[in-house]
Design a protein around this motif. Structure first.
Motif, PDB file in Angstrom:
ATOM      1  N   ASP A 149       0.827  -1.198   0.000  1.00  0.00           N
ATOM      2  CA  ASP A 149       0.000   0.000   0.000  1.00  0.00           C
ATOM      3  C   ASP A 149       0.867   1.256   0.000  1.00  0.00           C
ATOM      4  O   ASP A 149       0.581   2.211  -0.715  1.00  0.00           O
ATOM      5  CB  ASP A 149      -0.934   0.023   1.214  1.00  0.00           C
ATOM      6  N   VAL A 150       1.930   1.245   0.794  1.00  0.00           N
ATOM      7  CA  VAL A 150       2.826   2.400   0.851  1.00  0.00           C
ATOM      8  C   VAL A 150       3.503   2.591  -0.501  1.00  0.00           C
ATOM      9  O   VAL A 150       3.593   3.713  -0.998  1.00  0.00           O
ATOM     10  CB  VAL A 150       3.865   2.239   1.989  1.00  0.00           C
ATOM     11  N   ARG A 151       3.958   1.495  -1.110  1.00  0.00           N
ATOM     12  CA  ARG A 151       4.571   1.608  -2.443  1.00  0.00           C
ATOM     13  C   ARG A 151       3.598   2.194  -3.451  1.00  0.00           C
ATOM     14  O   ARG A 151       3.968   3.038  -4.262  1.00  0.00           O
ATOM     15  CB  ARG A 151       5.078   0.242  -2.918  1.00  0.00           C
ATOM     16  N   ASN A 152       2.346   1.757  -3.379  1.00  0.00           N
ATOM     17  CA  ASN A 152       1.331   2.301  -4.287  1.00  0.00           C
ATOM     18  C   ASN A 152       1.128   3.793  -4.043  1.00  0.00           C
ATOM     19  O   ASN A 152       1.016   4.572  -4.988  1.00  0.00           O
ATOM     20  CB  ASN A 152       0.003   1.558  -4.131  1.00  0.00           C
ATOM     21  N   LEU A 153       1.073   4.194  -2.781  1.00  0.00           N
ATOM     22  CA  LEU A 153       0.917   5.617  -2.458  1.00  0.00           C
ATOM     23  C   LEU A 153       2.111   6.429  -2.964  1.00  0.00           C
ATOM     24  O   LEU A 153       1.935   7.532  -3.498  1.00  0.00           O
ATOM     25  CB  LEU A 153       0.760   5.815  -0.951  1.00  0.00           C
ATOM     26  N   ILE A 154       3.305   5.892  -2.824  1.00  0.00           N
ATOM     27  CA  ILE A 154       4.500   6.596  -3.296  1.00  0.00           C
ATOM     28  C   ILE A 154       4.454   6.750  -4.805  1.00  0.00           C
ATOM     29  O   ILE A 154       4.733   7.838  -5.333  1.00  0.00           O
ATOM     30  CB  ILE A 154       5.779   5.859  -2.843  1.00  0.00           C
ATOM     31  N   GLU A 155       4.092   5.684  -5.508  1.00  0.00           N
ATOM     32  CA  GLU A 155       3.986   5.756  -6.972  1.00  0.00           C
ATOM     33  C   GLU A 155       2.939   6.786  -7.397  1.00  0.00           C
ATOM     34  O   GLU A 155       3.156   7.552  -8.333  1.00  0.00           O
ATOM     35  CB  GLU A 155       3.657   4.382  -7.552  1.00  0.00           C
ATOM     36  N   GLN A 156       1.807   6.808  -6.709  1.00  0.00           N
ATOM     37  CA  GLN A 156       0.765   7.788  -7.017  1.00  0.00           C
ATOM     38  C   GLN A 156       1.270   9.200  -6.747  1.00  0.00           C
ATOM     39  O   GLN A 156       1.020  10.126  -7.515  1.00  0.00           O
ATOM     40  CB  GLN A 156      -0.495   7.521  -6.203  1.00  0.00           C
ATOM     41  N   CYS A 157       1.991   9.351  -5.663  1.00  0.00           N
ATOM     42  CA  CYS A 157       2.550  10.651  -5.306  1.00  0.00           C
ATOM     43  C   CYS A 157       3.569  11.097  -6.357  1.00  0.00           C
ATOM     44  O   CYS A 157       3.619  12.273  -6.724  1.00  0.00           O
ATOM     45  CB  CYS A 157       3.189  10.558  -3.931  1.00  0.00           C
ATOM     46  N   GLN A 158       4.362  10.168  -6.854  1.00  0.00           N
ATOM     47  CA  GLN A 158       5.340  10.490  -7.892  1.00  0.00           C
ATOM     48  C   GLN A 158       4.652  10.939  -9.182  1.00  0.00           C
ATOM     49  O   GLN A 158       5.229  11.675  -9.966  1.00  0.00           O
ATOM     50  CB  GLN A 158       6.248   9.280  -8.164  1.00  0.00           C
ATOM     51  N   THR A 173      13.789   5.945  -4.509  1.00  0.00           N
ATOM     52  CA  THR A 173      13.750   4.581  -5.036  1.00  0.00           C
ATOM     53  C   THR A 173      13.502   3.641  -3.864  1.00  0.00           C
ATOM     54  O   THR A 173      14.010   3.872  -2.765  1.00  0.00           O
ATOM     55  CB  THR A 173      15.075   4.198  -5.729  1.00  0.00           C
ATOM     56  N   PRO A 174      12.744   2.585  -4.091  1.00  0.00           N
ATOM     57  CA  PRO A 174      12.388   1.699  -2.975  1.00  0.00           C
ATOM     58  C   PRO A 174      13.521   0.784  -2.509  1.00  0.00           C
ATOM     59  O   PRO A 174      13.277  -0.268  -1.946  1.00  0.00           O
ATOM     60  CB  PRO A 174      11.206   0.902  -3.532  1.00  0.00           C
ATOM     61  N   ASP A 175      14.775   1.198  -2.718  1.00  0.00           N
ATOM     62  CA  ASP A 175      15.904   0.414  -2.208  1.00  0.00           C
ATOM     63  C   ASP A 175      15.917   0.421  -0.684  1.00  0.00           C
ATOM     64  O   ASP A 175      16.333  -0.550  -0.059  1.00  0.00           O
ATOM     65  CB  ASP A 175      17.236   0.991  -2.712  1.00  0.00           C
ATOM     66  N   ALA A 176      15.500   1.520  -0.099  1.00  0.00           N
ATOM     67  CA  ALA A 176      15.429   1.649   1.355  1.00  0.00           C
ATOM     68  C   ALA A 176      13.979   1.937   1.738  1.00  0.00           C
ATOM     69  O   ALA A 176      13.222   2.482   0.936  1.00  0.00           O
ATOM     70  CB  ALA A 176      16.324   2.795   1.818  1.00  0.00           C
ATOM     71  N   PRO A 177      13.600   1.595   2.955  1.00  0.00           N
ATOM     72  CA  PRO A 177      12.225   1.893   3.378  1.00  0.00           C
ATOM     73  C   PRO A 177      11.937   3.403   3.340  1.00  0.00           C
ATOM     74  O   PRO A 177      12.821   4.223   3.598  1.00  0.00           O
ATOM     75  CB  PRO A 177      12.179   1.374   4.816  1.00  0.00           C
TER      76      PRO A 177
END
Length: 124
Positions: A29-38, A89-93
């Motif tokens: 969910d967080v990854r999806n939110l980050i992608e949407q934010c980007q 980038t999602p390399d780190a949390p």
């Protein structure tokens, strides 16, 4: 007695699995939110602030021991994060990335306060 222990063990395994599943789901969910934010979605940015505000504020408070300064650092953290979200980038949390930004803001403030003190001392 044996059945009771077995029941608790199975219960523990199931709750551990459910907990791990919720963590995996939350990270997706967080990854999806980050992608949407980007992509410029302000609602996703607002959701990320809602998810991480308390953690960033608590961290900033531990750095400053001052509520007002901690709020300022937390606000500036999110402003800087969203200005540069395209470079994340999602390399780190995401939380680690935010806390690194908060640390940098704190250190920048300490440097500028120190230089202000030096200038004031020279003028006096």
């Amino acid at each position: 007695m044996y059945l009771t222990n077995e029941y608790y063990f199975v219960s523990f395994l199931i709750s551990g699995f459910v907990g791990a599943w919720s963590i995996l789901t939350a990270s997706k969910d967080v990854r999806n939110l980050i992608e949407q934010c980007q992509r410029g979605d302000s609602a996703a940015a607002e959701a990320l602030v809602g998810l991480y505000w308390d953690r960033v504020f608590a961290y900033a408070y531990r750095l400053t021991y001052n509520k007002v300064d901690a709020e300022d650092i937390a606000q500036e953290t999110f402003l800087r994060a969203f200005r540069s979200i395209s470079r994340y980038t999602p390399d780190a949390p995401f939380k680690s990335w935010l806390l690194r930004i908060a640390t940098n803001i704190f250190l920048d403030e300490k440097k500028s306060a120190k230089s202000r003190d030096i200038v004031c001392a020279e003028v006096s």
